[in-house]
Design a protein around this motif. Structure first.
Motif, PDB file in Angstrom:
ATOM      1  N   LYS A 217       0.844  -1.190   0.000  1.00 46.46           N
ATOM      2  CA  LYS A 217       0.000   0.000   0.000  1.00 46.46           C
ATOM      3  C   LYS A 217       0.877   1.237   0.000  1.00 46.46           C
ATOM      4  N   VAL A 218       0.391   2.270  -0.671  1.00 44.03           N
ATOM      5  CA  VAL A 218       1.134   3.522  -0.790  1.00 44.03           C
ATOM      6  C   VAL A 218       0.513   4.570   0.134  1.00 44.03           C
ATOM      7  N   PHE A 219       1.392   5.307   0.807  1.00 47.44           N
ATOM      8  CA  PHE A 219       0.995   6.388   1.707  1.00 47.44           C
ATOM      9  C   PHE A 219       1.759   7.656   1.310  1.00 47.44           C
ATOM     10  N   ARG A 220       1.369   8.768   1.911  1.00 41.24           N
ATOM     11  CA  ARG A 220       2.109  10.011   1.674  1.00 41.24           C
ATOM     12  C   ARG A 220       2.359  10.723   2.996  1.00 41.24           C
ATOM     13  N   LEU A 221       3.410  11.498   3.035  1.00 43.13           N
ATOM     14  CA  LEU A 221       3.704  12.299   4.221  1.00 43.13           C
ATOM     15  C   LEU A 221       2.858  13.560   4.191  1.00 43.13           C
ATOM     16  N   SER A 222       2.206  13.867   5.301  1.00 46.37           N
ATOM     17  CA  SER A 222       1.357  15.051   5.369  1.00 46.37           C
ATOM     18  C   SER A 222       2.153  16.292   5.736  1.00 46.37           C
TER      19      SER A 222
ATOM     20  N   PHE B 245      10.646   4.966   1.070  1.00 47.34           N
ATOM     21  CA  PHE B 245      10.270   6.378   0.942  1.00 47.34           C
ATOM     22  C   PHE B 245      10.855   6.896  -0.368  1.00 47.34           C
ATOM     23  N   ASN B 246      10.032   7.604  -1.141  1.00 42.87           N
ATOM     24  CA  ASN B 246      10.486   8.147  -2.416  1.00 42.87           C
ATOM     25  C   ASN B 246      10.225   9.646  -2.470  1.00 42.87           C
ATOM     26  N   GLN B 247      11.289  10.400  -2.747  1.00 43.58           N
ATOM     27  CA  GLN B 247      11.180  11.852  -2.891  1.00 43.58           C
ATOM     28  C   GLN B 247      10.769  12.171  -4.319  1.00 43.58           C
ATOM     29  N   LEU B 248       9.588  12.759  -4.468  1.00 44.51           N
ATOM     30  CA  LEU B 248       9.098  13.157  -5.776  1.00 44.51           C
ATOM     31  C   LEU B 248       8.952  14.671  -5.803  1.00 44.51           C
ATOM     32  N   GLU B 249       8.654  15.186  -6.959  1.00 46.94           N
ATOM     33  CA  GLU B 249       8.595  16.641  -7.099  1.00 46.94           C
ATOM     34  C   GLU B 249       7.526  17.256  -6.201  1.00 46.94           C
ATOM     35  N   LYS B 250       6.376  16.579  -6.102  1.00 43.53           N
ATOM     36  CA  LYS B 250       5.256  17.154  -5.363  1.00 43.53           C
ATOM     37  C   LYS B 250       5.106  16.620  -3.953  1.00 43.53           C
ATOM     38  N   ALA B 251       5.721  15.492  -3.635  1.00 46.64           N
ATOM     39  CA  ALA B 251       5.462  14.866  -2.344  1.00 46.64           C
ATOM     40  C   ALA B 251       6.495  13.786  -2.058  1.00 46.64           C
ATOM     41  N   ILE B 252       6.497  13.332  -0.804  1.00 45.94           N
ATOM     42  CA  ILE B 252       7.225  12.115  -0.452  1.00 45.94           C
ATOM     43  C   ILE B 252       6.179  11.023  -0.246  1.00 45.94           C
ATOM     44  N   LEU B 253       6.348   9.936  -0.977  1.00 47.06           N
ATOM     45  CA  LEU B 253       5.433   8.807  -0.872  1.00 47.06           C
ATOM     46  C   LEU B 253       6.137   7.641  -0.194  1.00 47.06           C
ATOM     47  N   LEU B 254       5.369   6.888   0.549  1.00 44.79           N
ATOM     48  CA  LEU B 254       5.866   5.712   1.254  1.00 44.79           C
ATOM     49  C   LEU B 254       5.112   4.487   0.755  1.00 44.79           C
ATOM     50  N   THR B 255       5.846   3.454   0.383  1.00 45.31           N
ATOM     51  CA  THR B 255       5.234   2.171   0.051  1.00 45.31           C
ATOM     52  C   THR B 255       5.633   1.145   1.090  1.00 45.31           C
TER      53      THR B 255
ATOM     54  N   GLY C  80      -0.684  10.224  12.134  1.00 41.21           N
ATOM     55  CA  GLY C  80      -1.273  11.243  11.265  1.00 41.21           C
ATOM     56  C   GLY C  80      -0.258  11.985  10.432  1.00 41.21           C
ATOM     57  N   GLY C  81       1.026  11.808  10.749  1.00 39.94           N
ATOM     58  CA  GLY C  81       2.059  12.415   9.906  1.00 39.94           C
ATOM     59  C   GLY C  81       2.205  11.679   8.588  1.00 39.94           C
ATOM     60  N   ILE C  82       1.811  10.421   8.585  1.00 32.61           N
ATOM     61  CA  ILE C  82       1.747   9.617   7.360  1.00 32.61           C
ATOM     62  C   ILE C  82       0.287   9.245   7.149  1.00 32.61           C
ATOM     63  N   VAL C  83      -0.250   9.568   5.990  1.00 32.90           N
ATOM     64  CA  VAL C  83      -1.667   9.354   5.713  1.00 32.90           C
ATOM     65  C   VAL C  83      -1.826   8.552   4.424  1.00 32.90           C
ATOM     66  N   GLU C  84      -3.041   8.099   4.182  1.00 34.28           N
ATOM     67  CA  GLU C  84      -3.313   7.322   2.983  1.00 34.28           C
ATOM     68  C   GLU C  84      -3.122   8.165   1.725  1.00 34.28           C
ATOM     69  N   ALA C  85      -2.541   7.556   0.716  1.00 34.37           N
ATOM     70  CA  ALA C  85      -2.539   8.163  -0.613  1.00 34.37           C
ATOM     71  C   ALA C  85      -3.868   7.839  -1.277  1.00 34.37           C
ATOM     72  N   ARG C  86      -4.293   8.674  -2.194  1.00 36.72           N
ATOM     73  CA  ARG C  86      -5.583   8.452  -2.847  1.00 36.72           C
ATOM     74  C   ARG C  86      -5.443   8.567  -4.370  1.00 36.72           C
ATOM     75  N   ILE C  87      -6.182   7.740  -5.064  1.00 37.96           N
ATOM     76  CA  ILE C  87      -6.262   7.798  -6.516  1.00 37.96           C
ATOM     77  C   ILE C  87      -7.685   8.201  -6.873  1.00 37.96           C
ATOM     78  N   PRO C  88      -7.891   9.333  -7.532  1.00 40.22           N
ATOM     79  CA  PRO C  88      -9.257   9.742  -7.882  1.00 40.22           C
ATOM     80  C   PRO C  88      -9.921   8.695  -8.777  1.00 40.22           C
ATOM     81  N   PRO C  89     -11.237   8.499  -8.639  1.00 38.65           N
ATOM     82  CA  PRO C  89     -11.912   7.503  -9.476  1.00 38.65           C
ATOM     83  C   PRO C  89     -11.752   7.767 -10.966  1.00 38.65           C
ATOM     84  N   GLU C  90     -11.686   9.050 -11.345  1.00 44.59           N
ATOM     85  CA  GLU C  90     -11.516   9.381 -12.758  1.00 44.59           C
ATOM     86  C   GLU C  90     -10.149   8.925 -13.258  1.00 44.59           C
ATOM     87  N   THR C  91      -9.132   9.062 -12.404  1.00 40.24           N
ATOM     88  CA  THR C  91      -7.785   8.631 -12.779  1.00 40.24           C
ATOM     89  C   THR C  91      -7.715   7.112 -12.883  1.00 40.24           C
ATOM     90  N   LEU C  92      -8.384   6.426 -11.963  1.00 40.43           N
ATOM     91  CA  LEU C  92      -8.414   4.966 -12.022  1.00 40.43           C
ATOM     92  C   LEU C  92      -9.132   4.513 -13.292  1.00 40.43           C
TER      93      LEU C  92
END
Length: 228
Positions: free
Chosen positions: A6-11, A86-96, A120-132
């Motif tokens: 599962k993928v998460f993101r840092l808040s 943990f992956n550093q991306l342009e817009k966020a840090i994501l955790l898998t 709460g410092g690490i929260v769920e990542a979300r994929i919009p239904p339109e993107t899916l």
């Protein structure tokens, strides 16, 4: 032959160097007693490996289960070791976290406590239904299962379609009008993987055992869906 994660993101903003410094050497021991049984349960982070824009490691956690043997139930310590990245991306840090959903959520909360002293410092990542849906439409003939939630039909909570020809049915478009795409199972043609993806960024590859290849796939194919 299944790898789940599962993928998460840092808040909150935190660099990979800061993450590494807070995780490095983390080791907690907890005594456990039950009857004549005494254990030391350990939770630790090991094997931290920094790479370009990435920090990988293992989250090791002891817990107690109970086994029945010859008329008695006895406690038995077990250890789970979960690969994380943990992956550093342009817009966020994501955790898998490479584990099934329930355990991945637990580990994400533990990592949040280590990094931020709170949940709460690490929260769920979300994929919009339109993107899916767009992801599905790139290779519609390879989608085998779809689930929909948030259905607006009274007394109908979820809708689902199964089968190799579901994209050719009018039901798919009809279901899209009545609910949000929640889960798809499709064959990733470029990789040959059979992949299940949910909107909360739970990803299961059903015909894979290599966790490193799992991470490679998630970074390349799933992260862009989250960051759109």
């Amino acid at each position: 032959m299944v790898v789940a994660g599962k993928v998460f993101r840092l808040s909150e903003k935190l660099s990979l160097d800061e993450i590494a410094s807070r995780l490095e050497g983390y080791h907690v021991e907890e005594p456990y007693e039950e009857g004549d049984h005494r254990f030391t349960l350990i939770t630790e982070v090991v094997g931290l490996t920094p790479k370009e824009n990435m920090l990988k490691g293992l989250f090791s956690h002891d817990y107690v289960t109970h086994v029945f043997h010859r008329g008695k139930v006895s406690p038995l310590p077990r250890t789970v070791e979960a690969l994380f990245s943990f992956n550093q991306l342009e817009k966020a840090i994501l955790l898998t976290v490479v584990e099934k959903k329930r355990l991945a959520n637990f580990i994400a909360n533990k990592l949040s406590e280590i990094l931020f002293d709170r949940v709460g410092g690490i929260v769920e990542a979300r994929i919009p239904p339109e993107t899916l849906r767009d992801f599905h439409m790139k290779n519609p003939e390879d989608t085998k299962i779809t689930f929909f939630d948030n259905v607006d039909i009274p007394n109908v909570n979820k809708l689902s379609l199964y089968g190799p020809d579901l994209v050719n049915t009018s039901l798919f478009e009809d279901y899209c009008k009545h609910g949000d795409l929640w889960y798809i199972v499709a064959r990733a043609r470029e990789y040959g993987y059979v992949v299940g993806i949910t909107r909360d960024a739970s990803v299961t590859i059903f015909n894979l055992t290599d966790k490193e290849k799992y991470l490679e796939y998630v970074v390349k194919e799933v992260y862009p869906l989250i960051l759109k």
